[in-house]
Design a protein around this motif. Sequence first.
Motif, PDB file in Angstrom:
ATOM      1  N   LYS A 189      82.094  67.139  57.633  1.00 55.34           N
ATOM      2  CA  LYS A 189      82.618  67.270  58.990  1.00 55.34           C
ATOM      3  C   LYS A 189      81.692  66.551  59.975  1.00 55.34           C
ATOM      4  O   LYS A 189      80.476  66.537  59.815  1.00 55.34           O
ATOM      5  N   THR A 190      82.319  65.986  60.998  1.00 50.97           N
ATOM      6  CA  THR A 190      81.580  65.367  62.093  1.00 50.97           C
ATOM      7  C   THR A 190      81.522  66.358  63.249  1.00 50.97           C
ATOM      8  O   THR A 190      82.543  66.966  63.591  1.00 50.97           O
ATOM      9  N   PRO A 191      80.354  66.560  63.854  1.00 50.24           N
ATOM     10  CA  PRO A 191      80.265  67.516  64.969  1.00 50.24           C
ATOM     11  C   PRO A 191      81.237  67.169  66.088  1.00 50.24           C
ATOM     12  O   PRO A 191      81.498  65.998  66.381  1.00 50.24           O
ATOM     13  N   GLU A 192      81.763  68.190  66.715  1.00 51.12           N
ATOM     14  CA  GLU A 192      82.746  68.023  67.778  1.00 51.12           C
ATOM     15  C   GLU A 192      82.279  67.056  68.857  1.00 51.12           C
ATOM     16  O   GLU A 192      83.045  66.187  69.311  1.00 51.12           O
ATOM     17  N   ALA A 193      81.029  67.178  69.270  1.00 51.52           N
ATOM     18  CA  ALA A 193      80.521  66.307  70.334  1.00 51.52           C
ATOM     19  C   ALA A 193      80.568  64.847  69.922  1.00 51.52           C
ATOM     20  O   ALA A 193      80.886  63.962  70.739  1.00 51.52           O
ATOM     21  N   GLU A 194      80.268  64.558  68.670  1.00 52.82           N
ATOM     22  CA  GLU A 194      80.306  63.176  68.186  1.00 52.82           C
ATOM     23  C   GLU A 194      81.735  62.663  68.096  1.00 52.82           C
ATOM     24  O   GLU A 194      82.011  61.493  68.382  1.00 52.82           O
ATOM     25  N   VAL A 195      82.658  63.534  67.711  1.00 53.40           N
ATOM     26  CA  VAL A 195      84.076  63.132  67.684  1.00 53.40           C
ATOM     27  C   VAL A 195      84.515  62.736  69.091  1.00 53.40           C
ATOM     28  O   VAL A 195      85.189  61.712  69.278  1.00 53.40           O
ATOM     29  N   TYR A 196      84.135  63.512  70.082  1.00 53.82           N
ATOM     30  CA  TYR A 196      84.495  63.177  71.462  1.00 53.82           C
ATOM     31  C   TYR A 196      83.891  61.842  71.882  1.00 53.82           C
ATOM     32  O   TYR A 196      84.540  61.040  72.570  1.00 53.82           O
ATOM     33  N   GLU A 197      82.666  61.581  71.479  1.00 50.90           N
ATOM     34  CA  GLU A 197      82.046  60.291  71.808  1.00 50.90           C
ATOM     35  C   GLU A 197      82.864  59.139  71.234  1.00 50.90           C
ATOM     36  O   GLU A 197      83.067  58.102  71.892  1.00 50.90           O
ATOM     37  N   ASN A 198      83.343  59.313  70.013  1.00 48.95           N
ATOM     38  CA  ASN A 198      84.138  58.268  69.377  1.00 48.95           C
ATOM     39  C   ASN A 198      85.502  58.112  70.053  1.00 48.95           C
ATOM     40  O   ASN A 198      86.010  56.986  70.193  1.00 48.95           O
ATOM     41  N   ILE A 199      86.098  59.222  70.445  1.00 49.01           N
ATOM     42  CA  ILE A 199      87.368  59.164  71.162  1.00 49.01           C
ATOM     43  C   ILE A 199      87.204  58.384  72.463  1.00 49.01           C
ATOM     44  O   ILE A 199      88.025  57.517  72.803  1.00 49.01           O
ATOM     45  N   ILE A 200      86.144  58.682  73.196  1.00 49.92           N
ATOM     46  CA  ILE A 200      85.894  57.990  74.463  1.00 49.92           C
ATOM     47  C   ILE A 200      85.678  56.502  74.227  1.00 49.92           C
ATOM     48  O   ILE A 200      86.212  55.656  74.965  1.00 49.92           O
ATOM     49  N   ALA A 201      84.932  56.146  73.181  1.00 46.54           N
ATOM     50  CA  ALA A 201      84.690  54.734  72.886  1.00 46.54           C
ATOM     51  C   ALA A 201      86.005  54.011  72.570  1.00 46.54           C
ATOM     52  O   ALA A 201      86.236  52.882  73.037  1.00 46.54           O
ATOM     53  N   ASP A 202      86.868  54.648  71.795  1.00 51.91           N
ATOM     54  CA  ASP A 202      88.168  54.043  71.481  1.00 51.91           C
ATOM     55  C   ASP A 202      89.012  53.857  72.736  1.00 51.91           C
ATOM     56  O   ASP A 202      89.667  52.819  72.925  1.00 51.91           O
ATOM     57  N   LEU A 203      89.026  54.868  73.589  1.00 50.11           N
ATOM     58  CA  LEU A 203      89.826  54.779  74.805  1.00 50.11           C
ATOM     59  C   LEU A 203      89.253  53.754  75.782  1.00 50.11           C
ATOM     60  O   LEU A 203      90.005  53.075  76.498  1.00 50.11           O
ATOM     61  N   GLU A 204      87.945  53.618  75.829  1.00 47.70           N
ATOM     62  CA  GLU A 204      87.329  52.597  76.670  1.00 47.70           C
ATOM     63  C   GLU A 204      87.745  51.202  76.212  1.00 47.70           C
ATOM     64  O   GLU A 204      88.059  50.330  77.034  1.00 47.70           O
TER      65      GLU A 204
END
Length: 506
Positions: A172-187
Amino acid sequence: MKNIKLLLIAALLVVSCSDLEEEPVGILAPESFFKTIDDLQAAANGSFAYMASEKYWGRKLTLSLLLRGDMADIGDLGTSGRRRDVNNFEMTDDNGMITAFWPQSYAIIGAANQAIAGAERLDGNQEKINEVAAQAYFSRAFTYYHLVRIFGDIPYIDMAVADVSTVDNISKTPEAEVYENIIADLEFAKEMLPDTQPTRSLPSKATAAAYLASVYLTLEEYQKAYDESKYVIDNKGTFNLELESDFQNLFIPDNAGALKEPLFTIDFIGQSRDGDLGQDYLAPLTGIREDETGRSEGGGWTVAVPTLNVYDDWNGRDYRKRVSLDTTAIFNGEVHPFTEFADFSDRGVNRPHIAKYYRYPGVSGSNGRESSHNFITMRYAEVLLIAAESLNEINGGSSEAIGYINQLRERARNRDGEIANFPEDVSAGVSQSELRDIIIRERRLELAFEFKRWYDIKRLKIGEQAFGPNGLEPHPNFDPNRDYLFPLPGDELSRNPNLQPNNPGY
């Protein structure tokens, strides 16, 4: 999307999560398939097509979100136990709703990863390649955004999987890191996507910005949430966005092509499907059992039905209540109020029913199945709500924030061309806490039954209030230490011990 060639999708898609051999998501390696930008677009389209599935937006994911909130309760108590367990906070890790939408989520992600990997290998017009690849980045972010809010820590896969053994033991990837990746994709998507698209079922620059605003609001990064929503608001002309003048028009499939309010839609074809792709059950799930109005042959199933508290709490002068709820039906050729629905069906209930999907299913099969709905996952109204909420947290009682809410109330006063005097504008001078309550209530009414309410309950941590004795849908067994997360699928944890332990309480 309505022009997708489903046979091509079936050929393209083959990876899942840890159950990769059994749950296909993408069979062709990027280096062997991607020769042109059209190939790249086909792969991105495949990712969006997987969203228009019974396992995802057509029933399993959306019904789970609807029942988990406090705006819809189980109507037909004879419906399947897996649905009742989601609604009643009695889920176990083998719940059939989860075991359907979990692998389908990774199917969407797998197709997006294939497209992203293909874009990296494709020669040609780099601007156009990036523009199409950005659609896949958005699709991946959209899907992970749902997963991380539902489950917390999750497996994060961002590569095209050619050898399933590479993810057999993924952790599992920590929730905070998943959010970082989501933000990078959306950027990336915000930078590379065009201002407008030929259809709202493809994301634009504004779509990515609006979802960034939503993500930042969830993370309580209010300045960033405001900045992203204000970017959309300030450039609404460039993005061809505006509030639809009549609230009802948002939920009539025949109007979809002319609407300017949606930022992203998931499109169903109407009486056309390939397996569960294209299969939409939301109209019958929310429809009135044995209703004879003719809008849906055979009537609905009365599965997800508002409580009487929802109806009683909603001021009858609000046009959005009339659009959102069905309070009459036809039985034996006669019109009857909701207080008599159960008299005509052994499994009916005497409650108003959700009307947003059942009233106008468009081209559809029996019970409203296989509809032609273009389900709006994000609309300009929500951008205004995000801007208002985030700004109020930055500058309590802000007149600008009040102005955004009043735009929605002004639209709500337009009752099919007749201008009413309710709901009234919010007056200047309210306190931060008063305005916060107004905004959250406005979200609940404006976005009722649009699969947002559970996420609001979770991010605001108001479950004990929402499901308490004075809430809209009392559930005495709601446990804030357990129930803000769903359980991870137990079969996944059994196959891959690296995914253990399950979420607390499961």
